[in-house]
Design a protein around this motif. Structure first.
Motif, PDB file in Angstrom:
ATOM      1  N   VAL A  83       0.827  -1.215   0.000  1.00 28.18           N
ATOM      2  CA  VAL A  83       0.000   0.000   0.000  1.00 28.18           C
ATOM      3  C   VAL A  83       0.864   1.268   0.000  1.00 28.18           C
ATOM      4  N   PRO A  84       1.881   1.385   0.855  1.00 23.10           N
ATOM      5  CA  PRO A  84       2.728   2.592   0.763  1.00 23.10           C
ATOM      6  C   PRO A  84       3.478   2.701  -0.565  1.00 23.10           C
ATOM      7  N   ILE A  85       3.909   1.577  -1.120  1.00 24.66           N
ATOM      8  CA  ILE A  85       4.611   1.623  -2.410  1.00 24.66           C
ATOM      9  C   ILE A  85       3.667   2.121  -3.501  1.00 24.66           C
ATOM     10  N   ILE A  86       2.440   1.618  -3.511  1.00 22.64           N
ATOM     11  CA  ILE A  86       1.457   2.057  -4.506  1.00 22.64           C
ATOM     12  C   ILE A  86       1.169   3.543  -4.325  1.00 22.64           C
ATOM     13  N   PHE A  87       1.033   3.990  -3.080  1.00 24.32           N
ATOM     14  CA  PHE A  87       0.784   5.410  -2.821  1.00 24.32           C
ATOM     15  C   PHE A  87       1.940   6.269  -3.319  1.00 24.32           C
ATOM     16  N   VAL A  88       3.166   5.863  -3.048  1.00 21.69           N
ATOM     17  CA  VAL A  88       4.330   6.650  -3.480  1.00 21.69           C
ATOM     18  C   VAL A  88       4.408   6.694  -5.007  1.00 21.69           C
ATOM     19  N   CYS A  89       4.138   5.563  -5.680  1.00 23.29           N
ATOM     20  CA  CYS A  89       4.137   5.556  -7.152  1.00 23.29           C
ATOM     21  C   CYS A  89       3.056   6.481  -7.698  1.00 23.29           C
ATOM     22  N   TRP A  90       1.860   6.433  -7.095  1.00 25.03           N
ATOM     23  CA  TRP A  90       0.779   7.325  -7.520  1.00 25.03           C
ATOM     24  C   TRP A  90       1.190   8.779  -7.304  1.00 25.03           C
ATOM     25  N   PHE A  91       1.802   9.073  -6.170  1.00 26.58           N
ATOM     26  CA  PHE A  91       2.224  10.436  -5.860  1.00 26.58           C
ATOM     27  C   PHE A  91       3.247  10.931  -6.882  1.00 26.58           C
ATOM     28  N   MET A  92       4.227  10.087  -7.227  1.00 27.76           N
ATOM     29  CA  MET A  92       5.235  10.491  -8.213  1.00 27.76           C
ATOM     30  C   MET A  92       4.593  10.750  -9.573  1.00 27.76           C
ATOM     31  N   LEU A  93       3.673   9.876  -9.985  1.00 29.06           N
ATOM     32  CA  LEU A  93       2.984  10.065 -11.258  1.00 29.06           C
ATOM     33  C   LEU A  93       2.173  11.357 -11.246  1.00 29.06           C
ATOM     34  N   ALA A  94       1.460  11.614 -10.151  1.00 32.99           N
ATOM     35  CA  ALA A  94       0.666  12.835 -10.057  1.00 32.99           C
ATOM     36  C   ALA A  94       1.558  14.073 -10.121  1.00 32.99           C
ATOM     37  N   MET A  95       2.705  14.025  -9.468  1.00 36.45           N
ATOM     38  CA  MET A  95       3.616  15.173  -9.491  1.00 36.45           C
ATOM     39  C   MET A  95       4.227  15.368 -10.885  1.00 36.45           C
ATOM     40  N   LEU A  96       4.520  14.271 -11.580  1.00 33.37           N
ATOM     41  CA  LEU A  96       5.042  14.393 -12.946  1.00 33.37           C
ATOM     42  C   LEU A  96       4.003  15.006 -13.873  1.00 33.37           C
ATOM     43  N   ILE A  97       2.770  14.554 -13.766  1.00 35.99           N
ATOM     44  CA  ILE A  97       1.703  15.101 -14.608  1.00 35.99           C
ATOM     45  C   ILE A  97       1.461  16.567 -14.270  1.00 35.99           C
ATOM     46  N   GLU A  98       1.388  16.873 -13.000  1.00 42.08           N
ATOM     47  CA  GLU A  98       1.160  18.261 -12.574  1.00 42.08           C
ATOM     48  C   GLU A  98       2.320  19.161 -12.998  1.00 42.08           C
ATOM     49  N   GLY A  99       3.547  18.674 -12.823  1.00 42.36           N
ATOM     50  CA  GLY A  99       4.715  19.461 -13.211  1.00 42.36           C
ATOM     51  C   GLY A  99       4.769  19.706 -14.708  1.00 42.36           C
ATOM     52  N   THR A 100       4.412  18.692 -15.484  1.00 40.96           N
ATOM     53  CA  THR A 100       4.397  18.846 -16.934  1.00 40.96           C
ATOM     54  C   THR A 100       3.345  19.867 -17.352  1.00 40.96           C
TER      55      THR A 100
END
Length: 112
Positions: A83-100
């Motif tokens: 669960v924490p690994i999935i959350f961290v992966c989701w967070f990184m993806l969200a930050m990449l999309i938001e940053g882009t």
């Protein structure tokens, strides 16, 4: 790697363990071969990167399950790790999309 089966002789248990090791190596080699083929079959794009990331996560999960014996653990321990690994992966993806998106709004002349 494999659990000890008390009904098997030591030689049979060793043979079983060796077969298991070769099966794990074969699966990892197959996933790596798929990655290699995709590297030359698909033009560089976000889709190729996503495929590579997914295949890398599959390999990492399989390695953790087999070599770290996680698949033999209690389900709650598995969920406490996943669960924490999935959350961290989701967070990184969200930050990449938001940053882009922010980069595209701020510097539209640099976006393709």
């Amino acid at each position: 790697m494999a659990h000890v089966d008390s009904s098997l002789s030591p030689k049979e248990q060793r043979t079983k363990n060796i077969k298991k090791i070769w099966m794990v190596a074969g699966i990892l080699a197959l996933v790596t071969a798929i990655e290699y083929v995709i590297a030359f079959a698909i033009d560089p794009s976000i889709y190729r990167n996503v495929v590579f990331i997914l295949l890398t996560l599959v390999k990492a999960g399989y390695i953790v399950a087999e070599f770290m014996h996680l698949k033999h653990e209690a389900k709650y321990l598995i969920f406490a790790i996943l669960v924490p690994i999935i959350f961290v992966c989701w967070f990184m993806l969200a930050m990449l999309i938001e940053g882009t998106t922010i980069f595209g709004i701020r510097f539209p002349e640099l976006v393709m």
